[in-house]
Structures are given as structure tokens and as C-alpha cells.
Design a protein around this motif. Structure first.
Motif, PDB file in Angstrom:
ATOM      1  N   LYS A 190       1.946 -11.957   5.370  1.00  0.00           N
ATOM      2  CA  LYS A 190       0.783 -11.412   6.072  1.00  0.00           C
ATOM      3  C   LYS A 190       1.115 -10.098   6.778  1.00  0.00           C
ATOM      4  N   GLY A 233       0.790  -1.231   0.000  1.00  0.00           N
ATOM      5  CA  GLY A 233       0.000   0.000   0.000  1.00  0.00           C
ATOM      6  C   GLY A 233       0.815   1.270   0.000  1.00  0.00           C
ATOM      7  N   LYS A 251      -0.747  -2.434   4.430  1.00  0.00           N
ATOM      8  CA  LYS A 251      -1.758  -1.781   3.605  1.00  0.00           C
ATOM      9  C   LYS A 251      -3.086  -1.658   4.331  1.00  0.00           C
ATOM     10  N   ASN A 252      -3.420  -2.675   5.131  1.00  0.00           N
ATOM     11  CA  ASN A 252      -4.735  -2.704   5.772  1.00  0.00           C
ATOM     12  C   ASN A 252      -4.814  -1.810   7.005  1.00  0.00           C
ATOM     13  N   ASP A 253      -3.846  -1.931   7.900  1.00  0.00           N
ATOM     14  CA  ASP A 253      -3.899  -1.136   9.133  1.00  0.00           C
ATOM     15  C   ASP A 253      -2.521  -1.145   9.791  1.00  0.00           C
ATOM     16  N   GLU A 254      -1.668  -0.201   9.388  1.00  0.00           N
ATOM     17  CA  GLU A 254      -0.314  -0.172   9.928  1.00  0.00           C
ATOM     18  C   GLU A 254      -0.285   0.284  11.391  1.00  0.00           C
ATOM     19  N   ALA A 265       1.139  -7.456   4.115  1.00  0.00           N
ATOM     20  CA  ALA A 265      -0.248  -7.141   3.754  1.00  0.00           C
ATOM     21  C   ALA A 265      -0.907  -6.266   4.810  1.00  0.00           C
ATOM     22  N   ALA A 266      -0.522  -6.473   6.069  1.00  0.00           N
ATOM     23  CA  ALA A 266      -1.084  -5.672   7.156  1.00  0.00           C
ATOM     24  C   ALA A 266      -0.659  -4.210   7.059  1.00  0.00           C
TER      25      ALA A 266
END
Length: 342
Positions: free
Chosen positions: A200, A60, A206-209, A203-204
Motif C-alpha cells: 500500500k 508510478g 503513484k497516487n500522492d507521494e 501504491a501511494a
């Protein structure tokens, strides 16, 4: 009988990833030399698209100047071959093409991420760097060749110096080198990104650092690591670009960065094979439309890009994934109906 059919189905599904590789390996037999070189260039663009997808699709991180690292790899490769005349200089050139953008990427990431520069501000800074590097490459004619491009470097040679050597010349040798590199790169990156403790966590980002930081992870370090990997892969793509095209300031420019973004968006973010689809599809459209519609092809390409972003945000990789899921559900439903009837 059912177990044998299931075994064949599983074997076929495992062999499917090898099908594109086989197709690309036999493709030159059906193409002209010019077409082979063109596909080789498109596959180089696919590699730089994969490098950008690592940071944009998986982590992200928006970067509007990714062409800088691609261009640094190309210039690093060419300049090393121009000034280093020793056996095995090509391997030093590959090392320079990877290490130069890697070092600059680490410096930039540490400087910006630790300075809390993120989001749109990070994108703007990298975009400015892109413009600056293109201007430097255009003006520094004694080193880069300016707008005429870099020339006068030795032919890259692979093999064992003094024993067996093959020049990266012509159409087929660079093509097969690029195809094999892409296959090995995909396997390596897939192995890295599928690791549960790494993929994972990336990927985190991008989702919620913020939640990731709350769990004790060093977010800035993670961003630097994935950014460094991305820059190294982009530099490798830059080195592979040299045998199939000309090194000019445009490889560092804003237009190149925008094209990389389009390839990834059309192909599908967060999928290692999505940028390959995007680069091949968009570059083929460009090649066909530019010869027929002259300057109007840019308008058509822009409309096509807008439609993809609006209606297929996951790109063509997402569409193919959904189609595969629907097909599997349909097969499982048919099997269920068959068992029920029995």
C-alpha cells in the motif's frame, strides 16, 4: 448441499492460479523444439515486463531505459561464464547478472531521486542512458563482441558440481528453468506486494507521494527500494535470456525499452500477471504478422497499441478483471433470485 457447492467453488478458485503453470509445464509435449524455444523467450520477456511493472504500474516511476538493466544482466551472465572457469561458475554468473543491475539501479536511483529528478526528466535521463549503453556495447568489441554479439563463453550448468549437473542447452531444459523461475518469482513478488505495510505504501507513491512524505515516510528511500527490486528482477531476466537467444547490443537499446513498455501497457499496469499476457500476446502477434506483412506489421502493432491505450487503459488484465467481476455479480444475482423464489 449448498455448503458443499460453495466449498468446491472456493477450492476451484484457489486452484485456478495453478492452471497456467500446469499448461506451461505440459506445453512442450505439443510443440516443436523451435516453438518451445520461442515460448521460452517470450516468458523471459514476461519476466522483464514484470520488473518494469513494479516501478511503472505499482510505483508510478517512468523509466524509458529499462532495457539497460535487462542487458546488464545478460552481459554480466555471459562475461562471467567467459572469464570464470571454476565449478559452480553458473551460480556466480547468476549472482553477477542480478547484482550488477541492482548496484547500478541503486546508484542511479539515489543520484536522481535524491537530486529531485522525477517525472518526465527521470524518463529522459534513463532514455539517454539506454542510448549510451547500446553505443558502448557496440563499440567495445574486445569485451562485448560488438554487433556480432557476445560469444565464446562456457555453457551454463545447473546442479551440484561433481555430483549431478545438467546443461542449459537445447529447447526443453532452458524452457522448464524459465517456467519454474517465473512461477517462484510471481509467488515471491505477490507475497511482497500484498504485505499491507509495503504494497500500500508503494501504491501511494503513484497516487500522492507528497501526502506520503507528510505522513513521515522517506519517499526517496521507498523509490530506491522498489527501483532496486525492479532492476534485480530485470537482471535475472537477462541471465535467463542467454540460453535462448544471442547477447547483442540491441538488448540494451531503445527499441527494447519501448517493447517492454508496450508489453506492460497492453497487458495491464499494476498487475503482476498483466505483463505476462502483454508479452505473450504482443510477441505472438509480432511473430505471426512479421512473416506475413513484412515491415507493415509495425504499423499494425502501433495502431493496436494506440487503441489499447485509448480505450482499455488498464490493458487486458483490466478487461479480464472486469469480466470476472461481472460474472461474480451475475452469479450472486442469480443466487439471490433463487433464494427469493424459494
Amino acid at each position: 448441499m449448498n455448503s458443499n457447492a460453495q466449498g468446491r467453488s472456493r477450492a476451484l478458485s484457489k486452484a485456478m492460479p495453478l492452471l497456467p503453470l500446469i499448461i506451461f509445464l505440459i506445453l512442450p509435449s505439443f510443440l516443436t523444439g523451435f516453438q518451445t524455444e520461442l515460448i521460452a523467450k517470450f516468458l523471459v520477456f514476461a519476466i522483464v515486463g514484470i520488473s518494469y511493472d513494479l516501478i511503472w504500474g505499482f510505483a508510478g516511476i517512468s523509466n524509458f531505459g529499462h532495457a539497460v538493466f535487462f542487458g546488464l544482466g545478460a552481459y554480466g551472465f555471459g562475461l562471467t561464464l567467459k572469464y570464470v572457469h571454476i565449478p559452480g561458475a553458473t551460480y556466480l554468473a547468476f549472482a553477477a547478472a542480478i547484482l550488477l543491475p541492482l548496484a547500478f539501479g541503486i546508484f542511479l536511483s539515489v543520484f536522481l531521486h535524491h537530486g529531485k529528478v522525477a517525472g518526465a526528466f527521470f524518463a529522459v535521463v534513463t532514455m539517454c542512458l539506454c542510448v549510451a549503453f547500446e553505443s558502448i556495447a557496440s563499440a567495445w568489441t574486445d569485451v562485448t563482441g560488438g554487433m556480432n554479439g557476445l560469444y565464446g563463453f562456457d555453457t551454463p550448468v545447473l546442479g551440484i558440481p561433481g555430483v549431478f549437473e545438467i546443461e542449459l542447452l537445447g529447447f526443453t531444459v532452458p524452457y522448464y528453468c524459465i517456467v519454474i523461475t517465473l512461477a517462484v518469482l510471481l509467488l515471491g513478488l505477490w507475497t511482497i506486494m500484498k504485505r499491507r505495510n509495503f504494497g500500500k505504501v508503494i501504491a501511494a507513491l503513484k497516487n500522492d507521494e507528497n501526502r506520503l512524505a507528510f505522513l513521515g515516510y522517506n519517499v526517496n528511500l521507498l523509490k530506491t527500494v522498489i527501483f532496486a527490486i525492479s532492476c534485480a528482477v530485470a537482471g535475472l531476466a537477462g541471465a535467463l535470456y542467454v540460453p535462448v537467444s544471442t547477447i547483442s547490443p540491441s538488448v540494451l537499446g531503445m527499441n527494447m525499452s519501448i517493447q517492454i513498455l508496450v508489453w506492460v501497457a497492453v497487458g495491464g499496469r499494476g498487475s503482476l500477471w498483466g505483463p505476462i499476457i502483454g508479452a505473450l500476446l504482443v510477441c505472438t502477434m509480432e511473430q505471426l504478422l512479421s512473416g506475413i506483412l513484412l515491415d507493415f506489421w509495425l504499423l499494425i502493432l502501433g495502431v493496436f497499441f494506440i487503441l489499447v491505450v485509448m480505450f482499455w487503459p488498464d490493458g487486458f488484465a483490466g478487461l479480464l478483471k472486469k469480466a470476472g467481476s461481472m460474472l461474480r455479480r451475475s452469479r450472486s444475482t442469480q443466487k439471490g433470485d433463487g433464494h427469493h423464489a424459494a
